[in-house]
Design a protein around this motif. Structure first.
Motif, mmCIF file in Angstrom:
data_model
loop_
_atom_site.group_PDB
_atom_site.id
_atom_site.type_symbol
_atom_site.label_atom_id
_atom_site.label_comp_id
_atom_site.label_asym_id
_atom_site.label_seq_id
_atom_site.Cartn_x
_atom_site.Cartn_y
_atom_site.Cartn_z
ATOM 1 N N ASN A 1 49.854 55.614 36.274
ATOM 2 C CA ASN A 1 50.451 54.335 35.898
ATOM 3 C C ASN A 1 51.932 54.287 36.254
ATOM 4 O O ASN A 1 52.454 53.225 36.629
ATOM 5 C CB ASN A 1 50.264 54.085 34.401
ATOM 6 N N VAL B 1 52.078 53.553 39.943
ATOM 7 C CA VAL B 1 51.773 52.140 40.188
ATOM 8 C C VAL B 1 52.970 51.265 39.845
ATOM 9 O O VAL B 1 53.313 50.332 40.586
ATOM 10 C CB VAL B 1 50.534 51.713 39.376
ATOM 11 N N SER C 1 42.989 54.332 38.617
ATOM 12 C CA SER C 1 44.354 53.901 38.283
ATOM 13 C C SER C 1 45.235 53.722 39.510
ATOM 14 O O SER C 1 46.020 52.774 39.593
ATOM 15 C CB SER C 1 44.988 54.912 37.321
ATOM 16 N N GLN D 1 45.342 50.436 41.504
ATOM 17 C CA GLN D 1 46.077 49.289 40.979
ATOM 18 C C GLN D 1 47.412 49.088 41.686
ATOM 19 O O GLN D 1 48.127 48.126 41.420
ATOM 20 C CB GLN D 1 46.312 49.466 39.469
ATOM 21 N N GLN E 1 39.267 46.673 47.376
ATOM 22 C CA GLN E 1 39.619 47.149 46.038
ATOM 23 C C GLN E 1 38.578 46.681 45.026
ATOM 24 O O GLN E 1 37.975 45.616 45.180
ATOM 25 C CB GLN E 1 40.989 46.608 45.637
ATOM 26 N N GLY F 1 37.362 46.359 38.081
ATOM 27 C CA GLY F 1 38.482 47.008 37.428
ATOM 28 C C GLY F 1 38.058 48.001 36.370
ATOM 29 O O GLY F 1 37.015 48.657 36.484
#
Length: 426
Positions: A279, A282, A324, A327, A356, A360
Motif C-alpha cells: 500500500n 501504491v 495490492s 492498485q 487489471q 478487486g
C-alpha cells in the motif's frame, strides 16, 4: 445432464431466469406430474419460489418459478499473508456483509480460524440469521492446499499450517461442508464469474501481486490445481534479474524476491523513500513519485518474463492482474504487457487481453462463495436433501426445515424476491 431429480431442476433454474412448469417439462422431457413432484421439495426448502404469472396461452395463467438466492447464506473467507476478509453471501455469490482486518497468517491456524469463525458469528447476529442458515463455508489460503482434504501442503509462508485440518476445525463451529483452496484459485473463479460471465474465457490466468506472487489457472474451462495443489505457484519461478538474490522460500532467483510488494518496497527504501508495504508503494506511485513508478514498471517486466513462459504453455485468452500492487494502476500492467507482447509469438498473443482485476478485493470472497455453493448445490446433493425431506417424520422434517425458516416462514421475504425478479425479468 440427468433430468431425474429435484437437483437437476434447480441446476436449470440457477441461471436466474424464471420458468413455468411447462418450460421445465420442455427442457427436461419430463411430464407435468413429474415436474411438480420434483419441484415440491425445492419449494418446501425455499430454494425455489413462485414469482409472477406468465402470459396465458389460453385458460389459467401459468405461474413462473425461480431460484431463490436468499434461501440460505454462504460463509466465505479470503485469507492472505497479512490481511483477511470474511463475508456472508447469498447463493448467487452476492456479498451481503463483509469485514477486513490486518491479520498475519503466521499467527497460526487456530488464531486465524478463531477470528474467522467469531467474525462470521457476529455477521450472522447482525443480520438476525441463525447459524443453521449457513449452507457451506469456502476459504482461500495463501499457499498450496490439498483440495480433496482442505489441508495446506508445505506452505512456505504459513508456519504451523502444514497438514492442519482446516475443515474439521471450522466445523466445530459450523457443522456444514467446508471447502478450502488456494486464495488465487478462488480469485480466478470470482473474477471469471462476476466480470466475464458472457465472454469465452475458458483459458485464463489470474495473477495476484501482493506480499507474494501466485496465479490461478483456468484451462479448458476447468480450474487447474495440479497433483499436489501447487499449480500456479509462479512466484518461485526463476527469472534472470533475480539471479543470486535470496528468496524467503530458501532458494535464489525467485520472481517474488524482486517483484513482490516487500521487495519493491525494499528497493524504494534504498532510494530514501518511506515504503514498508504494498500500500505504501501504491501511494507513492499515485503521488507521481518517479522512482516508485519505475520500480513498479520494472516489477511488471519481471512478471512478464515469467508470464511469457505461461503464455507459451497455456495459450490463455485473458490474463487478469490483481493484488495490492495492481492498485498502482497501469504502470504494473504496462510493464507486463511490454515483456509478454515482445517475447511471445504473435500467434499466442493476437487475441490475448492483459488487464487489471475489476472485481478487486472482493474477488477472493466471491470465488470462495462460488466454490462452496457449487459443492453444496450440486444436483446429487440437492437430490439427497430432497430424499431426506420426503422420508423424514414430522419431528425430523421440522429439524430439516429449521435451517430454512427465514426463506419458508417470511412471506415478506418471498414477496421481495418476487418483486426483484419481476423487475429483472418483466
Amino acid at each position: 445432464m440427468d433430468n431425474g431429480g429435484p437437483g437437476e431442476l434447480l441446476h436449470i433454474l440457477r441461471d436466474g431466469y424464471p420458468r413455468t412448469r411447462a418450460d421445465l417439462a420442455g427442457i427436461t422431457g419430463l411430464g407435468r406430474a413429474a415436474i411438480s413432484s420434483r419441484l415440491e421439495p425445492l419449494l418446501k426448502l425455499g430454494l425455489v419460489v413462485p414469482v409472477s404469472d406468465a402470459a396465458s396461452t389460453g385458460g389459467r395463467p401459468s405461474a413462473r418459478l425461480a431460484f431463490n438466492p436468499v434461501a440460505r447464506v454462504v460463509a466465505a473467507a479470503d485469507v492472505g499473508a497479512t490481511h483477511a476478509t470474511v463475508a456472508l453471501t447469498d447463493l448467487s455469490g452476492r456479498v451481503l456483509v463483509e469485514a477486513t482486518e490486518r491479520l498475519e497468517i503466521s499467527c497460526g491456524p487456530e488464531a486465524v480460524l478463531d477470528w474467522l469463525t467469531m467474525t462470521l458469528t457476529g455477521h450472522l447476529k447482525a443480520m438476525q440469521r441463525p447459524g443453521s442458515d449457513i449452507i457451506a463455508v469456502g476459504i482461500g489460503l495463501p499457499g498450496p492446499v490439498e483440495h480433496s482434504t482442505g489441508k495446506p501442503t508445505s506452505p512456505p509462508i504459513m508456519p504451523g499450517w502444514d497438514g492442519f485440518d482446516v475443515p474439521a476445525y471450522v466445523q466445530q463451529t459450523f457443522n456444514v461442508p467446508v471447502l478450502v483452496d488456494n486464495d488465487v484459485n478462488l480469485m480466478a473463479l470470482g473474477e471469471r464469474a462476476t466480470r466475464w460471465p458472457d465472454v469465452d474465457v475458458d483459458n485464463m490466468i489470474f495473477i495476484k501481486v501482493a506480499t507474494g506472487i501466485g496465479s490461478g489457472v483456468v484451462s479448458g474451462g476447468i480450474l487447474q490445481r495440479g497433483a499436489a495443489g501447487v499449480a500456479g505457484d509462479v512466484g518461485h519461478i526463476a527469472v534472470s534479474r533475480a539471479a543470486g538474490i535470496q528468496c524467503r522460500c530458501g532458494k535464489t532467483a525467485c520472481l517474488e524476491a524482486i517483484a513482490g510488494a516487500p521487495a519493491v518496497a525494499a528497493q524504494l527504501r534504498e532510494n530514501g523513500l518511506e515504503a514498508i508495504t504494498g500500500n505504501d508503494v501504491v501511494s507513492l506511485v499515485r503521488s507521481g513519485d518517479l522512482a516508485a513508478i519505475q520500480a513498479v514498471r520494472q516489477a511488471g517486466r519481471d512478471i512478464g518474463e515469467m508470464l511469457n513462459m505461461c503464455v507459451s504453455f497455456i495459450n490463455p485468452s485473458l490474463i487478469v492482474v490483481g493484488g495490492s500492487l495492481a492498485q498502482s494502476g497501469e504502470h504494473l500492467i504496462a510493464g507486463i504487457r511490454e515483456t509478454v507482447y515482445a517475447r511471445s509469438t504473435p500467434l499466442a498473443t493476437q487475441h490475448l487481453n492483459i488487464t487489471q482485476s475489476e472485481t478487486g478485493p472482493e474477488a477472493g470472497v466471491v470465488g470462495a462463495s462460488i466454490l462452496a455453493v457449487e459443492y453444496a448445490l450440486a444436483p446429487h446433493r440437492v437430490n439427497d436433501l430432497a430424499t431426506r425431506l420426503h422420508a423424514a417424520g414430522p419431528e425430523d422434517t421440522r429439524g430439516l426445515q429449521k435451517m430454512d425458516r427465514v426463506a419458508q416462514t417470511s412471506q415478506q421475504l418471498r414477496d421481495t424476491v418476487a418483486e426483484q425478479l419481476q423487475d429483472a425479468f418483466p
